[in-house]
Design an enzyme around this catalytic site. Structure first.
Site, short mmCIF file in Angstrom:
data_model
loop_
_atom_site.label_atom_id
_atom_site.label_comp_id
_atom_site.label_asym_id
_atom_site.label_seq_id
_atom_site.Cartn_x
_atom_site.Cartn_y
_atom_site.Cartn_z
CE1 TYR A 53 -4.12 -1.59 -0.39
CE2 TYR A 53 -3.15 -3.18 1.12
CZ TYR A 53 -4.14 -2.84 0.21
OH TYR A 53 -5.12 -3.73 -0.13
NE ARG A 56 -3.08 -0.18 -5.08
CZ ARG A 56 -4.35 -0.34 -4.76
NH1 ARG A 56 -4.69 -1.12 -3.75
NH2 ARG A 56 -5.29 0.27 -5.43
CD GLN A 86 -16.27 -1.25 -7.49
OE1 GLN A 86 -16.03 -2.42 -7.31
NE2 GLN A 86 -16.67 -0.78 -8.66
CG HIS A 104 -13.80 -1.35 -2.21
ND1 HIS A 104 -13.69 -1.85 -3.48
CD2 HIS A 104 -14.95 -1.89 -1.70
CE1 HIS A 104 -14.71 -2.67 -3.73
NE2 HIS A 104 -15.49 -2.69 -2.68
#
Ligand code: OAD
Length: 232
Positions: A53, A56, A86, A104
């Site tokens: 993450y 990202r 999402q 999400h």
């Protein structure tokens, strides 16, 4: 003003350089979902998940909204626009959209692993979560992301929004993941439903108007169609 409800997925941000999940070369070809996007994966190897993450998040901070995000934000001049995404990036907000619900989670937030109400914001200057980073109650921080196998706390709010739509628009999602994909079933019967995607998407919904284009071009075409058919 007509209420346009827009459900977006990874394809919305593809033209901003953010990888989708299930296209060829997508994220789930390079990473095992169960390793990086489940609570069990985090328990087994938290560093792997945090690093996934962190990478990202850096990519999302570096990305900029594309013409699709900008076109949706611009529609607020003439329509009430509610976005249900999402996506965990903040490109809709940075484009100027004012009503964005993240189903999400959000990449630029982190939260306590013992108290989900303790949520903190990450910035481009300080974009990473590391092992040992703790909340004020002393527990490890984790990404503010809904992992597979976890509840989707915003789904009820999303259903309420979809039920009030005059027009439903779906952009850049393979509609593989529930409960998000099931939102189409809550649209009032008979309203126009548009689906923007350059590829074929299976949607179990009658009467979908397919716009087989990428998000930027597709949102431009959507706007022209809405302006010519909707009384504002
Ligand atoms: P997918 O990767 O499953 O689907 C992406 C969709 O975007 C596909 O239908 C593509 O054809 C389409 N697409 C590709 N390029 C596009 C472009 N330029 N413009 C418009 N569409 C384009 O991504 P999602 O459906 O968003 O969840 O995936 C849903 C969830 O699965 C994600 O939120 C994530 C993932 O696992 C979690 O991590 C919990």
């Amino acid at each position: 003003m007509k209420h346009i409800v827009v459900l977006t997925g990874a394809g919305m941000s593809a033209e901003s350089g953010i990888a989708t999940f299930r296209d060829s070369g997508g994220l789930w070809e390079q990473h095992a979902v169960e390793d990086v996007a489940t609570p069990e994966g985090f328990a087994r190897n938290p560093k792997l998940v945090l690093d996934f993450y962190n990478a990202r998040r850096r990519a999302a901070f570096a990305a900029v909204p594309n013409q699709g995000h900008i076109g949706l934000a611009d529609m607020e001049k003439d329509y009430k626009v509610s976005i249900i995404t999402q996506n965990v990036d903040d490109l809709h907000e940075r484009a100027g959209s004012t009503s964005v619900l993240h189903l999400h989670g959000e990449l630029n937030k982190m939260r306590s692993t013992v108290d989900p109400s303790l949520i903190y914001t990450l910035t481009a200057d300080n974009p990473e979560i590391h092992l040992g980073d703790k909340c004020e109650k002393g527990s490890q921080l984790r990404p503010h992301i809904v992992w597979f196998g976890e509840a989707v706390p915003m789904i009820e709010d999303a259903i309420r929004i979809v039920r009030k739509a005059d027009v439903l628009v779906v952009i850049g999602t393979s509609l593989n993941v529930y409960p998000a994909a099931g939102l189409l079933g809550y649209a009032p019967s008979g309203i126009p439903v548009y689906l923007i995607d350059p590829n074929d998407v299976k949607a179990y919904q009658p009467e979908i108007h397919f716009i087989k284009k990428g998000a930027s071009e597709g949102v431009g075409e959507l706007r022209r169609l809405l302006d010519s058919s909707c009384k504002k």
